[in-house]
Design an enzyme around this catalytic site. Structure first.
Site, PDB file in Angstrom:
ATOM      1  CE  LYS A  79      89.365  -7.513   9.753  1.00 44.10           C
ATOM      2  NZ  LYS A  79      90.722  -7.763   9.584  1.00 44.10           N
ATOM      3  CB  SER A 154      91.482  -4.050   8.420  1.00 40.82           C
ATOM      4  OG  SER A 154      91.954  -5.259   8.649  1.00 40.82           O
ATOM      5  CB  SER A 178      94.352  -6.173  10.467  1.00 45.35           C
ATOM      6  OG  SER A 178      94.530  -5.289   9.492  1.00 45.35           O
TER       7      SER A 178
HETATM    8  N1  GLN Z   1      97.643  -1.891   7.700  1.00 46.04           N
HETATM    9  C1  GLN Z   1      97.996  -3.212   6.777  1.00 46.04           C
HETATM   10  C2  GLN Z   1      97.376  -3.118   5.702  1.00 46.04           C
HETATM   11  O1  GLN Z   1      97.026  -1.947   5.336  1.00 46.04           O
HETATM   12  C3  GLN Z   1      97.563  -4.273   7.564  1.00 46.04           C
HETATM   13  C4  GLN Z   1      96.231  -4.934   7.109  1.00 46.04           C
HETATM   14  C5  GLN Z   1      96.024  -6.309   7.716  1.00 46.04           C
HETATM   15  O2  GLN Z   1      96.469  -6.812   8.452  1.00 46.04           O
HETATM   16  N2  GLN Z   1      94.842  -6.801   7.306  1.00 46.04           N
HETATM   17  O3  GLN Z   1      97.846  -4.025   4.830  1.00 46.04           O
END
Ligand code: GLN
Length: 479
Positions: A79, A154, A178
């Site tokens: 990532k 994400s 994410s």
């Molecule tokens: N969907 C969540 C957010 O928008 C989680 C994001 C994440 O785990 N980085 O914050």
């Protein structure tokens, strides 16, 4: 050798039995990525020179009779918020478009020492804020099962790369789901480790009390192997813990089903999937018990106060002076103009929204009403889990209320997007390990059907429990 049949163990056996070289497999992955990724958009950048030099090193070691680690030569996707020395690293933000990492994240350093190969950096929501990669400053990753749908986020690029056989496994990061949510959307396995199990050194910070790096893989066994390789105390992360992971005996564990997670709001396909997972686990003679986590309903609200508060602090460092300059900024401009131009055009809407919200909840006069209150409720959510774990060893829940949604479906309605995080956020708030496992094996996937994952949440530093059950589940459905 078919790339899609490779697991870490199969790769390792093939390598030491000289069925193929690490170089050949690396090249085969790049050839396939070149064909396939134009439709998926999983990668932001390939790191070919690095990958080939890593693969060559493994081949030379083998030729010299050295004993290879199980991860030697394994082609991984990383990532783009995890630093690899000398490689561009953007966290999918235009503000970092010209940034090159000056050191290796600890997880990367460890993987390098085992001889793993990094194929490239994957797409994500900007600074990991989002659930679909639609907040990426560069592009949206498509779901390999249906190109009109999101891969999740994400870490959508990492999950899609693994699902589409463009990497053997990947690293993602998880602040509120994410790793698990994109894994669920793409039919792969995703593990968010216990807070402190894996060093965050070299992970571009989103919300530091919630962030963890973790593996995304085709099988639970592969996720376990990768987790073992990156876990442990690190002098550069004071929150990391000395921790040797050992696979446990998952036979006699009791699984809790929290009634708050099953009280409506689940899409039909997801409900059917979770029911199927429970039936499969029952056939493994695992015992189930209904439990209650009464403060679950506050989790999204608490998260969307604490997370932006930490985001606003962590993102203050992107001022246009440090971490490279943007092209619309020059040394002739006043400092104030540099800040405004850099942050105004470098950050996307969602990042600005969270930085502003976070600054607000931390501001004088509102701090106690929002931030302190949220911290107190966070403790109640954690206590719910402490109580539940007196009765059960592991908790089973859905990962997301629906399978992968359509691209564009939620992006204009942030609240709708946030509410979907309800099942993944609590594990981050409580610092617990949690894994997303596909209900069905890939080969039994009916065409046109979207993957659904189920989540297992474990006690702190009991990754062995959730991975152990996961491996037994996998043996059953692949049998
Ligand atoms: N969907 C969540 C957010 O928008 C989680 C994001 C994440 O785990 N980085 O914050």
């Amino acid at each position: 050798m078919e790339l899609k049949n490779l697991t870490i163990k199969k790769f390792h056996e093939g390598l030491i039995n000289k069925q193929f070289s690490a170089f050949e497999i690396t090249k085969a992955f790049f050839d396939y990525i070149e064909k396939k990724d134009s439709e998926i958009d999983a990668y932001l950048r390939l790191t070919k020179d690095l990958a080939f030099s890593q693969a060559n090193k493994t081949d030379v070691d083998l030729a010299n009779g050295k004993e290879l680690d199980i991860l030697a030569g394994i082609p991984l996707a990383i990532k783009d918020n995890i630093l690899i020395e000398d490689e561009p690293t953007t966290a999918a933000s235009k503000i970092l478009a010209n940034y090159r990492a000056s050191y290796d994240a600890t997880a990367i350093k460890k993987l390098k020492s085992f001889g793993a190969v990094f194929l490239g950096k994957t797409n994500m929501d900007e600074f990991a804020m989002g659930a679909s990669t639609e907040n990426s400053g560069f592009k949206t990753t498509k779901n390999p099962y249906d190109l009109e749908r999101v891969a999740g986020g994400s870490s959508g690029g990492s999950a899609a790369a693994v699902a589409a056989d463009m990497a053997l496994a990947a690293l993602g990061s998880d602040t509120g789901g994410s790793i698990r949510q994109p894994a669920s959307f793409c039919g792969v396995v995703g593990l968010k480790p216990t807070y402190g199990a894996v060093s965050r050194h070299g992970l571009i910070a989103m919300a530091s009390s919630l962030d963890q790096i973790g593996p995304i893989a085709k099988t639970v066994e592969d996720a376990a192997i990768l987790f073992q390789a990156i876990a442990g105390k690190d002098e550069f992360d004071a929150t990391s813990v000395n921790y040797e992971y050992k696979l446990g005996n998952a036979k006699k564990l009791k699984i809790g089903l929290p009634k708050e997670y099953f009280s409506g709001g689940l899409d039909k396909e997801t409900e059917k999937g979770i029911e199927e997972a429970i039936q499969n686990l029952k056939s493994l003679e695992l015992e189930f018990k209904e439990i209650s986590l009464p403060h679950t309903k506050y989790a999204v609200s608490v998260y969307y106060i604490i997370m932006p508060a930490e985001v606003s602090a962590n993102l203050a460092r992107y001022d246009g002076i440090r971490y490279s300059q943007m092209s619309n900024v020059s040394g002739q401009m006043s400092l104030r103009d540099i800040y405004f131009k850099t942050r105004g055009s470098g950050f996307g809407d969602e990042v600005k929204r969270r930085a502003i919200l976070g600054t607000f909840v931390l501001s004088h006069g509102y701090y106690d009403a929002y931030y302190t209150k949220a911290q107190k409720v966070r403790q109640l959510i954690k206590k719910d889990f402490d109580e539940a774990f007196k009765e059960v060893d592991v908790i089973l829940t859905p990962v997301y209320p629906t399978p992968a949604f359509k691209i564009g479906e939620k992006v204009d309605d942030p609240l709708k997007m946030y509410l979907g995080d309800i099942f993944t956020i609590p594990a981050n708030l409580a610092g617990l390990p949690a894994i997303s496992i596909p209900v069905k094996s890939k080969k039994s996937e009916v065409k046109g059907e979207l993957p659904v994952g189920f989540q297992l949440i474990g006690k702190p530093f009991h990754e062995a429990d959730i991975l152990g059950i996961g491996q037994r589940y996998e043996q059953l459905i692949y049998a």
